[in-house]
Scaffold this active site. Structure first.
Site, PDB file in Angstrom:
ATOM      1  N   ASP A 217      -0.151   5.026   0.738  1.00  0.00           N
ATOM      2  CA  ASP A 217      -0.115   5.991   1.874  1.00  0.00           C
ATOM      3  C   ASP A 217      -0.156   5.501   3.280  1.00  0.00           C
ATOM      4  O   ASP A 217      -0.881   4.516   3.792  1.00  0.00           O
ATOM      5  CB  ASP A 217      -1.623   6.817   1.725  1.00  0.00           C
ATOM      6  CG  ASP A 217      -1.592   7.656   0.368  1.00  0.00           C
ATOM      7  OD1 ASP A 217      -0.664   7.841  -0.225  1.00  0.00           O
ATOM      8  OD2 ASP A 217      -2.916   7.776   0.135  1.00  0.00           O
TER       9      ASP A 217
ATOM     10  N   ASP B 246       0.755  -1.307  -0.084  1.00  0.00           N
ATOM     11  CA  ASP B 246      -0.061  -0.003   0.093  1.00  0.00           C
ATOM     12  C   ASP B 246       0.949   1.303   0.102  1.00  0.00           C
ATOM     13  O   ASP B 246       2.184   1.170   0.377  1.00  0.00           O
ATOM     14  CB  ASP B 246      -0.949  -0.139   1.207  1.00  0.00           C
ATOM     15  CG  ASP B 246      -1.724   1.190   1.228  1.00  0.00           C
ATOM     16  OD1 ASP B 246      -2.283   1.621   0.359  1.00  0.00           O
ATOM     17  OD2 ASP B 246      -1.756   1.759   2.345  1.00  0.00           O
TER      18      ASP B 246
END
Length: 303
Positions: A57, A55
């Site tokens: 952020d 991922d």
């Protein structure tokens, strides 16, 4: 935001944008790379091979990549100063509390409305400014992990709710094997504001992960996934080696219960708590000084 095939590896740069406890895995600061399993050198089309999915952020980077898109949009006249201020606040809130489904849906809808009718080349020209904000905020520890996976023979992908263009761009710059993001429709060289595929969030991210794995012959049971958010539980549960990074409270509790590895890198919350404590102590010290001064004045008045 351009629709791109998921089975593309080593993508060319797309010119657009838009520790305290120890469970089975344990909490730590991520300074040491994990021990990664090696993959077969055979072609992924004929033999299953493991991968590592990251991922973006709050996992690969501190905070949200979206704030840098918002700043570039403001500088390009696409959003107001007031909207930018709200985005800055939301980025701080995201770093401290994590994401929610409602906020994620609201952001996607707002971005769609903002880019509707915008020529592709306009957002393409914002790419350098966005990248200049994102790259310094990447965690060196996470880059080390990603490259260690690659050196051990694993495929490495960014899998994010951000745009497909952002995923492709970062994957190229970081020499990853590819990126999977949320795609936006383009007609006649302009964004329509409509999605061109599932929102790469929660179950949508899992769908994208499975499509990528099917096209690349990836063995999910032997693969790794890294995320900060409870919303990525579908992705984390789909692999054999889930790792949580800067987890929100709900994901932290689940990770401890499951014995997953927990990595702590974001120190903002801790720093704010320390500053708040210092400010409180200073305030109490100031009140104590005022009280002593008031008592001294009364004593002098009586004398």
């Amino acid at each position: 935001m351009v629709h791109k095939a998921l089975n593309r590896t080593h993508p060319e740069p797309e010119p657009n944008l838009a520790t305290d406890d120890h469970g089975g895995g344990g909490d730590h600061d991520g300074t040491a790379a994990a021990s990664f399993s090696s993959a077969s050198s055979s072609s992924p089309s004929t033999v299953s091979r493991p991968a590592a999915f990251f991922d973006l952020d709050k996992t690969m980077m501190a905070g949200s990549s979206g704030i840098f898109f918002a700043r570039a949009a403001y500088e390009s006249g696409m959003i107001s100063r007031r909207r930018l201020a709200r985005d800055v606040y939301e980025n701080l809130r995201f770093r401290l509390r994590g994401s929610t489904d409602d906020r994620a849906d609201e952001v996607r809808k707002r971005v769609g409305e903002m880019i509707a009718g915008v020529p592709v080349h306009v957002l393409a020209r914002m790419s350098p400014r966005v990248l200049a904000g994102v790259l310094p905020r990447l965690y060196p520890q996470m880059l080390e992990r990603a490259w260690s996976h690659q050196d051990s023979g694993l495929l490495v992908y960014i899998v994010t709710a951000a745009s497909q263009e952002m995923a492709d761009l970062l994957a190229h710059v970081l020499s990853f094997d590819g990126g999977v993001g949320s795609r936006s429709e383009i007609v006649d060289g302009r964004y329509t504001g409509r999605p061109a595929g599932p929102f790469n969030y929660r179950e949508g991210k899992l769908q994208s992960l499975r499509e990528l794995s099917a096209s690349e012959g990836i063995d999910l049971d032997a693969s790794y996934a890294y995320s900060d958010s409870e919303s990525d539980l579908p992705m984390l549960r789909a692999v054999g080696h889930p790792v949580v990074v800067n987890p929100d409270a709900e994901l932290r509790a689940i990770a401890r219960e499951e014995g997953w590895e927990i990595v702590h890198l974001d120190r903002l919350g801790r720093r704010l708590k320390i500053l708040a404590g210092l400010a409180g102590a200073a305030a109490l010290g100031g009140l104590g000084g005022l009280a002593r001064g008031h008592v001294g004045t009364r004593v002098q008045a009586r004398q």
